[in-house]
Design a protein around this motif. Structure first.
Motif, PDB file in Angstrom:
ATOM      1  N   LYS A  65       0.849  -1.193   0.000  1.00  0.00           N
ATOM      2  CA  LYS A  65       0.000   0.000   0.000  1.00  0.00           C
ATOM      3  C   LYS A  65       0.881   1.238   0.000  1.00  0.00           C
ATOM      4  N   ARG A  66       0.262   2.371  -0.263  1.00  0.00           N
ATOM      5  CA  ARG A  66       0.965   3.633  -0.107  1.00  0.00           C
ATOM      6  C   ARG A  66       1.275   3.844   1.367  1.00  0.00           C
ATOM      7  N   ARG A  67       2.286   4.665   1.630  1.00  0.00           N
ATOM      8  CA  ARG A  67       2.785   4.816   2.990  1.00  0.00           C
ATOM      9  C   ARG A  67       1.710   5.265   3.978  1.00  0.00           C
ATOM     10  N   LEU A  68       0.907   6.259   3.607  1.00  0.00           N
ATOM     11  CA  LEU A  68      -0.106   6.766   4.535  1.00  0.00           C
ATOM     12  C   LEU A  68      -1.156   5.701   4.843  1.00  0.00           C
ATOM     13  N   ALA A  69      -1.518   4.904   3.823  1.00  0.00           N
ATOM     14  CA  ALA A  69      -2.486   3.828   4.033  1.00  0.00           C
ATOM     15  C   ALA A  69      -1.910   2.765   4.962  1.00  0.00           C
ATOM     16  N   LYS A  70      -0.614   2.518   4.845  1.00  0.00           N
ATOM     17  CA  LYS A  70       0.026   1.541   5.729  1.00  0.00           C
ATOM     18  C   LYS A  70      -0.005   2.010   7.169  1.00  0.00           C
ATOM     19  N   PHE A  71       0.274   3.282   7.384  1.00  0.00           N
ATOM     20  CA  PHE A  71       0.248   3.808   8.746  1.00  0.00           C
ATOM     21  C   PHE A  71      -1.161   3.712   9.331  1.00  0.00           C
ATOM     22  N   SER A  88       9.787  -3.712  17.171  1.00  0.00           N
ATOM     23  CA  SER A  88      10.153  -3.638  15.758  1.00  0.00           C
ATOM     24  C   SER A  88      11.449  -4.409  15.527  1.00  0.00           C
ATOM     25  N   TRP A  89      11.405  -5.392  14.618  1.00  0.00           N
ATOM     26  CA  TRP A  89      12.579  -6.229  14.355  1.00  0.00           C
ATOM     27  C   TRP A  89      13.412  -5.718  13.186  1.00  0.00           C
ATOM     28  N   SER A  90      12.872  -4.842  12.370  1.00  0.00           N
ATOM     29  CA  SER A  90      13.592  -4.303  11.218  1.00  0.00           C
ATOM     30  C   SER A  90      13.820  -2.810  11.433  1.00  0.00           C
ATOM     31  N   PHE A  91      14.988  -2.325  11.107  1.00  0.00           N
ATOM     32  CA  PHE A  91      15.281  -0.911  11.348  1.00  0.00           C
ATOM     33  C   PHE A  91      14.270  -0.016  10.648  1.00  0.00           C
ATOM     34  N   PHE A  92      13.928  -0.346   9.401  1.00  0.00           N
ATOM     35  CA  PHE A  92      13.046   0.558   8.661  1.00  0.00           C
ATOM     36  C   PHE A  92      11.614   0.538   9.177  1.00  0.00           C
ATOM     37  N   THR A  93      11.213  -0.534   9.897  1.00  0.00           N
ATOM     38  CA  THR A  93       9.870  -0.539  10.481  1.00  0.00           C
ATOM     39  C   THR A  93       9.818   0.233  11.807  1.00  0.00           C
ATOM     40  N   ASN A  94      10.970   0.687  12.294  1.00  0.00           N
ATOM     41  CA  ASN A  94      10.978   1.549  13.482  1.00  0.00           C
ATOM     42  C   ASN A  94      10.158   2.817  13.261  1.00  0.00           C
ATOM     43  N   ALA A  95      10.024   3.219  11.993  1.00  0.00           N
ATOM     44  CA  ALA A  95       9.301   4.454  11.677  1.00  0.00           C
ATOM     45  C   ALA A  95       7.829   4.380  12.084  1.00  0.00           C
ATOM     46  N   PHE A  96       7.279   3.183  12.240  1.00  0.00           N
ATOM     47  CA  PHE A  96       5.883   3.042  12.655  1.00  0.00           C
ATOM     48  C   PHE A  96       5.658   3.512  14.091  1.00  0.00           C
ATOM     49  N   SER A  97       6.730   3.818  14.795  1.00  0.00           N
ATOM     50  CA  SER A  97       6.572   4.315  16.166  1.00  0.00           C
ATOM     51  C   SER A  97       5.755   5.606  16.218  1.00  0.00           C
ATOM     52  N   ILE A  98       5.699   6.349  15.095  1.00  0.00           N
ATOM     53  CA  ILE A  98       4.922   7.599  15.089  1.00  0.00           C
ATOM     54  C   ILE A  98       3.418   7.319  15.121  1.00  0.00           C
ATOM     55  N   ALA A  99       3.030   6.054  14.885  1.00  0.00           N
ATOM     56  CA  ALA A  99       1.605   5.707  14.877  1.00  0.00           C
ATOM     57  C   ALA A  99       1.302   4.614  15.893  1.00  0.00           C
ATOM     58  N   SER A 100       1.996   4.634  17.032  1.00  0.00           N
ATOM     59  CA  SER A 100       1.916   3.521  17.979  1.00  0.00           C
ATOM     60  C   SER A 100       0.972   3.770  19.151  1.00  0.00           C
ATOM     61  N   TYR A 101       0.143   4.825  19.090  1.00  0.00           N
ATOM     62  CA  TYR A 101      -0.848   5.092  20.141  1.00  0.00           C
ATOM     63  C   TYR A 101      -0.198   5.340  21.510  1.00  0.00           C
ATOM     64  N   GLY A 102       1.073   5.677  21.547  1.00  0.00           N
ATOM     65  CA  GLY A 102       1.743   5.867  22.826  1.00  0.00           C
ATOM     66  C   GLY A 102       2.119   4.577  23.526  1.00  0.00           C
ATOM     67  N   ILE A 103       1.906   3.437  22.876  1.00  0.00           N
ATOM     68  CA  ILE A 103       2.300   2.141  23.439  1.00  0.00           C
ATOM     69  C   ILE A 103       3.825   2.045  23.419  1.00  0.00           C
ATOM     70  N   PRO A 104       4.457   1.541  24.495  1.00  0.00           N
ATOM     71  CA  PRO A 104       5.918   1.386  24.489  1.00  0.00           C
ATOM     72  C   PRO A 104       6.404   0.682  23.232  1.00  0.00           C
ATOM     73  N   PHE A 105       7.355   1.298  22.569  1.00  0.00           N
ATOM     74  CA  PHE A 105       7.816   0.841  21.252  1.00  0.00           C
ATOM     75  C   PHE A 105       9.322   0.601  21.339  1.00  0.00           C
ATOM     76  N   ILE A 106       9.739  -0.632  21.067  1.00  0.00           N
ATOM     77  CA  ILE A 106      11.160  -0.990  21.066  1.00  0.00           C
ATOM     78  C   ILE A 106      11.639  -1.061  19.626  1.00  0.00           C
ATOM     79  N   GLY A 107      12.645  -0.274  19.305  1.00  0.00           N
ATOM     80  CA  GLY A 107      13.218  -0.294  17.965  1.00  0.00           C
ATOM     81  C   GLY A 107      14.419  -1.225  17.898  1.00  0.00           C
ATOM     82  N   SER A 108      14.786  -1.606  16.686  1.00  0.00           N
ATOM     83  CA  SER A 108      15.943  -2.486  16.476  1.00  0.00           C
ATOM     84  C   SER A 108      16.910  -1.887  15.467  1.00  0.00           C
TER      85      SER A 108
END
Length: 345
Positions: A65-71, A88-108
């Motif tokens: 999907k387009r990026r906004l639809a994915k978010f 998040s297990w992939s570095f590039f999926t760390n960007a989804f932290s901006i749409a995480s509802y404030g849930i604790p988000f661990i990046g890799s």
């Protein structure tokens, strides 16, 4: 007791090291305390879908999907699963932290940070640095994150999981695999593995092997992984037709490791290449470029006679000499078994 719910976010479930580590994490997860689901930012297909599903973990996908639809879909999925933690297990999926509802988000970060910058572009790269907490698998990656402005106490170094039970133990593989490729039992064999990407630097591998086969009649190579179509076109250029074989994608790379005397890692950048531990366990000596956590892996072994670290993309002659010496040492006493030096410090 209420279970902690973990949503594991990953880019794909193909035949890569990150996917293998996710599987091992889920395999060894304490199911009495944790409930986990997997969300793939692309298509949920590939090598690790069936094994992860067999563990009893739900797999969802965001698809193409387009990026906004994915978010937007990511937010919906998070709302449905209602996790306590997003990992998040992939570095590039760390960007989804901006749409995480404030849930604790661990990046890799599991690969070179600055190589990722070139691949993703500056904005995506910056968003991927956004999580407050990071997991890395080598000290070198921790240093890279600190240099990019992350605080040391927010970065946690956790070594890759190595599970020997996943490696089939068939010592007949050495002779049988060689026979399948017409390689003599007394030949010296080099193995490599990976995709045909700039960071894996397979042209360095090919150039070094070209140097070797010009000088030595009894040396061969096998490369395992999804590079067969593109590398095959370069065999004639490097004079390797009939001397280097392409095994393609396989669920059992270990039979090729056991067929070899030396595993050659030619990469320009890495995180912590678990494939080196697997190759050592299968009886290979190691010649590896000095990237990522390679020296950290080398330091784990009490016996470093069979582990040689060289400059990345360095002198072809010196790399060829290192491999020649290593294959000679290993071919004297190697039946494709499990090395005595597999004794982490």
């Amino acid at each position: 007791m209420k279970k902690t719910k973990i949503l594991c976010l990953i880019g794909q479930l193909g035949n890569g090291g990150t996917e293998r580590q996710l599987y091992l994490f889920l395999k060894h997860l304490d199911r009495k305390c944790y409930d986990a689901a997997v969300l793939v930012s692309g298509r949920a297909d590939g090598r690790w879908v069936e094994p992860i599903s067999a563990l009893g973990h739900e797999i969802s996908e965001l698809g193409e999907k387009r990026r906004l639809a994915k978010f937007a879909d990511f937010r919906r999925t998070v709302g449905i699963f209602n996790p306590d933690i997003i990992f998040s297990w992939s570095f590039f999926t760390n960007a989804f932290s901006i749409a995480s509802y404030g849930i604790p988000f661990i990046g890799s970060l599991r690969g070179d940070l600055f190589a990722a910058k070139e691949q993703l572009g500056f904005l995506h790269w910056k968003l991927s640095l956004r999580p407050k907490t990071f997991i890395v698998n080598s000290a070198s990656l921790k240093s890279q994150l600190i240099s990019a402005g992350k605080k040391e106490n927010t970065i946690h170094l956790i070594d890759n999981i190595f599970d020997a039970s996943m490696i089939p133990q068939d010592k007949n593989d050495r002779l049988e695999t060689r026979k399948n490729y017409g390689i003599a039992a007394d030949a010296r064999v080099v193995v490599g593995a990976g995709r045909d990407t700039p960071e894996k630097n397979l042209d360095f591998f090919l150039a070094v092997m070209s140097n070797l086969v010009e000088k030595e009649k009894n040396i061969y190579a096998i490369i395992v992984g999804g590079c067969a179509k593109t590398v095959e076109k370069r065999l004639d250029k490097y004079g390797l037709r009939g001397r280097l074989f392409l095994a393609g994608e396989t669920d059992n790379p270990y039979k090729f490791f056991r067929a070899a005397d030396v595993f050659f890692l030619s990469s320009k950048s890495e995180g912590s290449p678990n494939v080196l531990l697997e190759a050592v366990y299968c009886g290979c000596g190691i010649v590896a470029t000095d990237v990522g956590g390679v020296r950290e892996i080398a330091a784990k072994f009490a016996n470093d006679e069979y582990f040689c670290v060289i400059k990345p993309n360095g002198c072809i002659d010196s790399a060829a000499s290192a491999i020649s010496l290593m294959t000679e040492k290993k071919s004297v006493n190697n039946s494709g078994g499990y090395m005595d030096c597999f004794s982490p410090k």
